[in-house]
Write an enzyme that holds these catalytic residues in place. Structure first.
Site, PDB file in Angstrom:
ATOM      1  CE  LYS A   1      -2.397  -1.088   4.249  1.00 12.19           C
ATOM      2  NZ  LYS A   1      -3.642  -1.872   3.517  1.00 12.19           N
TER       3      LYS A   1
ATOM      4  CG  ASP B   1      -4.586   2.995   0.258  1.00  8.26           C
ATOM      5  OD1 ASP B   1      -4.462   3.725  -0.244  1.00  8.26           O
ATOM      6  OD2 ASP B   1      -5.792   2.614   0.822  1.00  8.26           O
TER       7      ASP B   1
END
Length: 212
Positions: free
Chosen positions: A119, A137
């Site tokens: 991420k 996320d």
């Protein structure tokens, strides 16, 4: 793009023309620090502490030479300060030793850095270098599945669906569309469906309200 992706993109383009990170930063290195600190912590809280951190560590070499105690003291009010202090110092040391003090642009290279997962790597690659990648996320994961943009049950699966679903030139901003929508409208516990302009497109809203 499928019809759903087209309609979602059209709505966001009209209603959230400007969508960008809410983390404050003044360089690629400082954004990397901020994103690492933001794991399981709000951007608002991170922004309270980064001005002092950025002033103390303007370059990777400054952070690489810092002690654990010094870094910990600056971030102790942020979640998981022990691990994050170690990751920040390790990240800076590797930037200096392996990358000449320059934050790399490729996600695969970024993921080699301590404290940098997929991420975080995708955030940096997208925001700083304009790479056509999407960082997933908790907000992106939740909103994508609720709307019906993805049926994926893992972060990797959702990322794959979104990457295939959004045209390359939209992926960078789509990441921010979904984050901000999840942060302020499609919240985890009490989504504001009555205020949401996407409710007529949203699979979960239709199912919950028997809208055919």
């Amino acid at each position: 793009m499928t019809e759903l992706y087209q309609n979602v993109s059209r709505w966001f383009s009209a209603n959230m023309e400007k969508a960008e990170s809410e983390l404050h930063y003044d360089s690629p290195f400082h954004l990397l620090i901020a994103v690492i600190l933001s794991a399981q912590c709000t951007d608002k809280r991170v922004n309270m502490y980064t001005p002092v951190i950025f002033k103390r560590f303007p370059e990777p070499s400054d952070l690489a030479s810092a002690t654990f105690e010094e870094v910990y003291g600056l971030i102790r009010s942020i979640s998981f300060p022990n691990n994050k202090a170690k990751h920040l110092i390790g990240m800076a040391k590797m930037l200096v030793s392996d990358f000449g003090g320059i934050v790399p642009s490729e996600p695969s290279e970024l993921e080699k850095l301590p404290g940098v997962g997929r991420k975080t790597a995708n955030v940096i690659a997208s925001v700083i270098y304009g790479k056509a990648v999407i960082a997933v996320d908790t907000h992106v994961f939740r909103v994508s599945r609720r709307i019906g943009l993805s049926d994926g049950t893992t972060v990797e699966a959702v990322e794959k669906d979104l990457t295939e679903g959004f045209d390359a030139e939209l992926r960078g901003i789509a990441h921010h569309w979904l984050i901000l929508h999840g942060r302020y409208v499609c919240t985890a516990r009490k989504p504001k469906c009555q205020e949401c302009g996407l409710s007529d497109l949203c699979r979960e809203y239709r199912l919950n309200n028997l809208v055919l």
